[in-house]
Design an enzyme around this catalytic site. Structure first.
Site, PDB file in Angstrom:
ATOM      1  N   ASP A   1     -20.994-102.082 -60.581  1.00 16.83           N
ATOM      2  CA  ASP A   1     -19.743-102.410 -59.945  1.00 16.83           C
ATOM      3  C   ASP A   1     -18.952-103.136 -61.054  1.00 16.83           C
ATOM      4  OD1 ASP A   1     -17.681-102.628 -57.965  1.00 16.83           O
ATOM      5  OD2 ASP A   1     -18.664-104.419 -57.284  1.00 16.83           O
TER       6      ASP A   1
ATOM      7  N   ASP B   1     -15.862-105.813 -59.964  1.00 15.71           N
ATOM      8  CA  ASP B   1     -15.422-106.981 -59.540  1.00 15.71           C
ATOM      9  C   ASP B   1     -16.927-107.815 -58.594  1.00 15.71           C
ATOM     10  OD1 ASP B   1     -12.688-107.428 -60.007  1.00 15.71           O
ATOM     11  OD2 ASP B   1     -12.638-105.345 -58.818  1.00 15.71           O
TER      12      ASP B   1
ATOM     13  N   LYS C   1     -17.094 -95.564 -52.396  1.00 16.94           N
ATOM     14  CA  LYS C   1     -18.368 -96.366 -51.772  1.00 16.94           C
ATOM     15  C   LYS C   1     -18.113 -96.810 -50.378  1.00 16.94           C
ATOM     16  CE  LYS C   1     -18.320 -99.059 -55.050  1.00 16.94           C
ATOM     17  NZ  LYS C   1     -18.477-100.140 -56.142  1.00 16.94           N
TER      18      LYS C   1
ATOM     19  N   ASP D   1     -22.641-106.138 -55.759  1.00 20.68           N
ATOM     20  CA  ASP D   1     -22.607-107.449 -55.332  1.00 20.68           C
ATOM     21  C   ASP D   1     -22.647-107.478 -53.823  1.00 20.68           C
ATOM     22  OD1 ASP D   1     -19.836-106.550 -55.921  1.00 20.68           O
ATOM     23  OD2 ASP D   1     -19.342-108.528 -54.899  1.00 20.68           O
TER      24      ASP D   1
END
Length: 264
Positions: free
Chosen positions: A11, A13, A182, A207
């Site tokens: 990922d 960010d 996602k 995250d």
């Protein structure tokens, strides 16, 4: 030296960058992947930007990621629609990242009897466009959304994102959208195809437990949760599934990319 055997989906960010700042160690991590000839893709549910835009954004933070190594929910949506109805038509609410991906997939963008209404993210949602989308879905257009994220970040605070607007349209039409991004494992499978990799030898770094880890597990990937973004060690324990590995940040994987689980 152990033989390199992992490919990486990561990922963006919360893992590599936070707002417009580099997460410490992200540049070393990506440098190690390149030095080892490791296949990797940077993933994002954000459909606003094209890979070229995102490459420029990452360069400003100090990360050199080629366009070909960036995979967005807009690209995954375009691939999905091309597989379902090649050379179809769509009414689009979104930005250049989405419209460009659909154009390149051979789609015609129209407001006259489209095959699909495709909802993506924009910072300027138009009530007029949303109303037209509602009417088109009522007339039989199929409803697609790039991702289910309800909010997104900004300097002023959270903003309504694709999932919130999709909920509004769903309430008005009684029609649920099909979300491509996602946590739909379709996003992971399309990324694996773009990478030319197999799930058995690929891991997902994210995250968020509810999107990154969830979709990684459902796509058959090993998963790594970093604690520099949304999920914390405490909130991760509330989910009925677990990542393969939890680390404080991407920096903890530097020097371990050959097999991060063995080193753990």
């Amino acid at each position: 030296m152990t033989e390199q055997r992992w490919n990486y989906l990561t990922d963006m960010d919360g893992v590599l960058v936070q707002e417009e700042h580099l997460v410490p160690g992200a540049d070393e991590f990506l440098g190690e992947l390149r030095a080892n000839g490791t296949k990797f893709l940077v993933l994002t549910n954000n459909s606003i930007y094209t890979p070229r835009d995102l490459r420029a954004r990452l360069l400003r933070t100090g990360l050199d990621v080629p366009e070909s190594a960036i995979w967005t929910s807009a690209l995954a949506t375009a691939k999905f629609l091309d597989s379902q109805r090649p050379n179809g038509s769509a009414f689009v609410i979104g930005e250049a990242g989405l419209t460009t991906a659909l154009h390149e997939a051979g789609y015609v963008l129209t407001d006259r009897d489209p095959d699909y209404v495709v909802l993506g993210e924009t910072r300027t949602y138009s009530f007029t466009a949303i109303t037209r989308a509602i009417r088109m879905i009522g007339d039989g257009a199929r409803f697609i959304a790039t991702n289910p994220d309800a909010t997104g970040p900004s300097r002023e605070g959270i903003l309504p994102a694709t999932g919130s607007i999709a909920a509004l349209i769903e309430r008005a039409t009684g029609r649920q959208p099909y979300y491509v991004g996602k946590p739909n494992p379709l996003m992971m499978r399309s990324a694996l195809r773009a990478l030319g990799a197999h799930s058995e030898h690929t891991l997902m770094i994210g995250d968020r437990m509810d999107t990154d880890v969830h979709s990684g597990i459902e796509a058959g990937l090993e998963t790594v949760l970093v604690l520099t973004g949304i999920s914390t060690a405490e909130t991760a324990e509330r989910y009925p599934y677990r990542p393969t590995l939890v680390v404080d940040s991407i920096a903890d994987l530097v020097g371990r990319t050959g097999d991060p689980f063995q080193a753990a």
